[in-house]
Design a protein around this motif. Structure first.
Motif, mmCIF file in Angstrom:
data_model
loop_
_atom_site.group_PDB
_atom_site.id
_atom_site.type_symbol
_atom_site.label_atom_id
_atom_site.label_comp_id
_atom_site.label_asym_id
_atom_site.label_seq_id
_atom_site.Cartn_x
_atom_site.Cartn_y
_atom_site.Cartn_z
ATOM 1 N N GLU A 118 0.833 -1.205 0.000
ATOM 2 C CA GLU A 118 0.000 0.000 0.000
ATOM 3 C C GLU A 118 0.866 1.251 0.000
ATOM 4 N N LYS A 119 1.943 1.254 0.781
ATOM 5 C CA LYS A 119 2.843 2.422 0.831
ATOM 6 C C LYS A 119 3.486 2.677 -0.520
ATOM 7 N N VAL A 120 3.966 1.624 -1.153
ATOM 8 C CA VAL A 120 4.606 1.764 -2.463
ATOM 9 C C VAL A 120 3.573 2.210 -3.500
ATOM 10 N N SER A 121 2.423 1.569 -3.505
ATOM 11 C CA SER A 121 1.361 1.895 -4.448
ATOM 12 C C SER A 121 0.938 3.355 -4.326
ATOM 13 N N ARG A 122 0.761 3.811 -3.095
ATOM 14 C CA ARG A 122 0.342 5.190 -2.866
ATOM 15 C C ARG A 122 1.402 6.170 -3.373
ATOM 16 N N ARG A 123 2.670 5.889 -3.050
ATOM 17 C CA ARG A 123 3.755 6.787 -3.472
ATOM 18 C C ARG A 123 3.818 6.889 -4.998
ATOM 19 N N LEU A 124 3.718 5.766 -5.683
ATOM 20 C CA LEU A 124 3.798 5.761 -7.147
ATOM 21 C C LEU A 124 2.588 6.450 -7.763
ATOM 22 N N ASP A 125 1.416 6.169 -7.225
ATOM 23 C CA ASP A 125 0.187 6.764 -7.731
ATOM 24 C C ASP A 125 0.215 8.289 -7.569
ATOM 25 N N LEU A 126 0.654 8.749 -6.405
ATOM 26 C CA LEU A 126 0.715 10.194 -6.169
ATOM 27 C C LEU A 126 1.727 10.873 -7.082
ATOM 28 N N ARG A 127 2.787 10.179 -7.436
ATOM 29 C CA ARG A 127 3.791 10.779 -8.328
ATOM 30 C C ARG A 127 3.175 11.138 -9.676
ATOM 31 N N TRP A 128 2.316 10.264 -10.214
ATOM 32 C CA TRP A 128 1.641 10.567 -11.476
ATOM 33 C C TRP A 128 0.737 11.792 -11.315
ATOM 34 N N LYS A 129 0.013 11.862 -10.222
ATOM 35 C CA LYS A 129 -0.901 12.984 -10.012
ATOM 36 C C LYS A 129 -0.138 14.293 -9.827
ATOM 37 N N GLU A 130 0.984 14.236 -9.106
ATOM 38 C CA GLU A 130 1.814 15.430 -8.922
ATOM 39 C C GLU A 130 2.380 15.916 -10.248
ATOM 40 N N ALA A 131 2.826 14.990 -11.077
ATOM 41 C CA ALA A 131 3.404 15.354 -12.372
ATOM 42 C C ALA A 131 2.359 15.995 -13.268
ATOM 43 N N LEU A 132 1.174 15.405 -13.311
ATOM 44 C CA LEU A 132 0.118 15.979 -14.154
ATOM 45 C C LEU A 132 -0.317 17.339 -13.620
ATOM 46 N N THR A 133 -0.397 17.493 -12.317
ATOM 47 C CA THR A 133 -0.724 18.787 -11.709
ATOM 48 C C THR A 133 0.306 19.833 -12.126
ATOM 49 N N GLU A 134 1.575 19.447 -12.097
ATOM 50 C CA GLU A 134 2.654 20.362 -12.479
ATOM 51 C C GLU A 134 2.512 20.817 -13.928
ATOM 52 N N TRP A 155 -6.407 14.827 -10.670
ATOM 53 C CA TRP A 155 -7.039 13.681 -10.001
ATOM 54 C C TRP A 155 -8.220 13.154 -10.815
ATOM 55 N N ARG A 156 -9.051 14.062 -11.337
ATOM 56 C CA ARG A 156 -10.234 13.625 -12.096
ATOM 57 C C ARG A 156 -9.824 12.941 -13.401
ATOM 58 N N ILE A 157 -8.842 13.503 -14.100
ATOM 59 C CA ILE A 157 -8.385 12.903 -15.361
ATOM 60 C C ILE A 157 -7.835 11.501 -15.107
ATOM 61 N N LEU A 158 -6.943 11.383 -14.121
ATOM 62 C CA LEU A 158 -6.318 10.084 -13.877
ATOM 63 C C LEU A 158 -7.296 9.085 -13.261
ATOM 64 N N ALA A 159 -8.285 9.572 -12.516
ATOM 65 C CA ALA A 159 -9.311 8.667 -11.985
ATOM 66 C C ALA A 159 -10.116 8.057 -13.134
ATOM 67 N N LEU A 160 -10.427 8.872 -14.133
ATOM 68 C CA LEU A 160 -11.135 8.352 -15.305
ATOM 69 C C LEU A 160 -10.278 7.305 -16.014
ATOM 70 N N VAL A 161 -9.010 7.617 -16.234
ATOM 71 C CA VAL A 161 -8.131 6.655 -16.912
ATOM 72 C C VAL A 161 -8.019 5.373 -16.095
ATOM 73 N N ASP A 162 -7.866 5.511 -14.767
ATOM 74 C CA ASP A 162 -7.791 4.326 -13.905
ATOM 75 C C ASP A 162 -9.018 3.434 -14.105
ATOM 76 N N GLY A 163 -10.192 4.035 -14.051
ATOM 77 C CA GLY A 163 -11.423 3.261 -14.183
ATOM 78 C C GLY A 163 -11.551 2.600 -15.540
ATOM 79 N N LEU A 164 -11.248 3.342 -16.590
ATOM 80 C CA LEU A 164 -11.317 2.770 -17.939
ATOM 81 C C LEU A 164 -10.254 1.693 -18.132
#
Length: 200
Positions: A118-134, A155-164
């Motif tokens: 969970e720790k690794v997953s969260r860190r990696l997932d947040l990195r994508w969101k931080e990069a897209l935010t930037e 968050w909304r863009i990547l949540a959509l991609v995650d679900g699809l």
């Protein structure tokens, strides 16, 4: 064993672990499976990882490392914010029968029961969101994008991609690749105030 030999062996073990995980799933992968596939003793696997949970978490991070390196290259390139956004969407969306997406989906599921993962997953997932935010913020600052909440948009863009991605990875042919691309582009375009065709 020299330090270099240990690093090479560790790299080979992680690569083999990823292959085994894709084949068997995280929950069904045993350290003995990885040892057998790598042609090493189970003791060596435990020498490097101490626990099965640590092996799985490190293998998950290893699998994501290449994607994160490509993400880093895009974010820090001299491309325009629009080009960066297009590249990030292409990198993040599943391509074909994606092994990395199969691991992500399995990793999210197993993270409910495995704190190390969970720790690794969260860190990696947040990195994508931080990069897209930037990138979205950079586009707003440059006048290329119109968006009042860059982090929320990311968050909304990547949540959509995650679900699809779950749908196309788990349920073959439930939606077409074209639909996937169109929906991702349409949502991203609305979030940043551009036309979908600009993200093609």
């Amino acid at each position: 064993m020299t330090r270099r030999t240990a690093e090479v062996r560790l790299d080979a073990l992680l690569s083999t672990a990823c292959d085994v995980i894709v084949e068997r799933g995280l929950a069904n992968t045993r350290t003995s499976d990885v040892a057998t596939a790598a042609g090493v003793s189970q003791a060596l696997v435990f020498y490097h990882f101490a626990t099965k949970e640590n092996l799985l978490a490190q293998a998950f991070a290893y699998a994501a490392k290449q994607d994160l390196a490509r993400l880093h290259a895009v974010v820090h390139s001299t491309a325009s914010p629009l080009e960066k956004l297009k590249k990030i969407l292409r990198l993040y969306a599943p391509q074909g029968r994606s092994k990395s997406w199969a691991m992500w989906i399995d990793g999210w599921s197993e993270s409910l029961r495995t704190p190390e993962l969970e720790k690794v997953s969260r860190r990696l997932d947040l990195r994508w969101k931080e990069a897209l935010t930037e990138v979205i913020s950079e586009g707003v600052d440059a006048g290329s994008f119109k968006c009042e909440d860059a982090a929320g948009a990311a968050w909304r863009i990547l949540a959509l991609v995650d679900g699809l991605a779950v749908q196309v990875t788990v349920h073959d042919r439930v939606i077409s690749r074209r639909q996937l691309s169109d929906w991702i582009r349409g949502t991203a375009a609305r979030e940043v105030g551009v036309e979908p065709a600009q993200l093609a």
